[in-house]
Design a protein around this motif. Structure first.
Motif: not given
Length: 236
Positions: A33-39, A218-235
């Motif tokens: 409850k109250g979370e904001f999640v980006y996909l 990505t690649s049939g999987k779902l990674q779950d983390s904070k923004l800084e953990s991702f290279d968004l250019t791959e998305s």
């Protein structure tokens, strides 16, 4: 398989299918409850298929998903309207009736979800339009509104039944950056009031401006983390 009563959404050991093909494999996540999640994720990575599974537009074939108090495994058609009353669904292309006023668009949703008393419907209509900053547009037709105003009407429509979760699929994709920023600020206000939000987006600048939890397909999987953990250019 057990679920906590706390999460708004709980997904366990689930594979998401689109036209018979597995697009996301063995995914697991909760939304509180109250979370904001980006996909995020490339086109075709499974984002929309995941969202459609959550609101039962696609069947859950493998795994377990609970939305609020509703188990989606083998959900009966008669239960789908109840599920969707627990959710607010927001699309990129608005999906407003162009031959009806703003009020008539919202009244249609109310009647479809079981509202009966006209006085209560009018009161709720006024509440949600004021909440999205459109207190004076109820008698206007959609074509008389800007793109940003139409999206605010769509958000008002999604809020009608006080959903436990807003699902937004590219809600700012057709809007210019300044208008998109205003819409995103509105989502933040709604989220701050306690409504969980799951937003699919390609707009990585918005994510950088308003950091939060990110689910990446990505690649049939779902990674779950904070923004800084991702290279968004791959998305993209």
């Amino acid at each position: 398989m057990t679920f906590s009563s706390a999460p708004v959404v709980s997904v366990k050991q689930t594979t998401i299918y689109q036209e018979g093909n597995a697009v996301l494999n063995d995914i697991n996540f909760d939304i509180e409850k109250g979370e904001f999640v980006y996909l995020v994720g490339r086109t075709g990575s499974g984002k929309s298929s995941l969202l459609k599974t959550l609101y039962a537009d696609l069947p859950l074939l493998q795994g377990a998903i609970r939305v609020g108090d509703i188990n989606l495994k083998n959900i009966k058609d008669s239960r789908v309207p109840h599920l969707r009353r627990r959710l607010g669904i927001i699309f990129q292309d608005f999906q407003l009736f162009t031959d009806r006023t703003v009020a008539e668009n919202l009244f249609f949703v109310m009647r479809a979800t079981g509202w009966k008393e006209r006085s209560k419907m009018k009161s709720r209509l006024s509440e949600v339009l004021i909440r999205v900053g459109l207190g004076s547009v109820s008698t206007k037709m959609p074509h008389q509104l800007s793109g940003g105003e139409q999206q605010r009407v769509v958000i008002a429509r999604a809020l009608i039944n006080e959903p436990v979760l807003l699902i937004a699929d590219e809600p700012t994709g057709n809007l210019d950056p300044e208008v998109a920023d205003g819409i995103h600020k509105l989502f933040q206000e709604i989220n701050n009031s306690g409504t969980a939000i799951l937003m699919a987006t390609h707009n990585h600048q918005l994510i950088k401006d308003y950091p939060g939890r990110v689910l990446k397909c990505t690649s049939g999987k779902l990674q779950d983390s904070k923004l800084e953990s991702f290279d968004l250019t791959e998305s993209v």
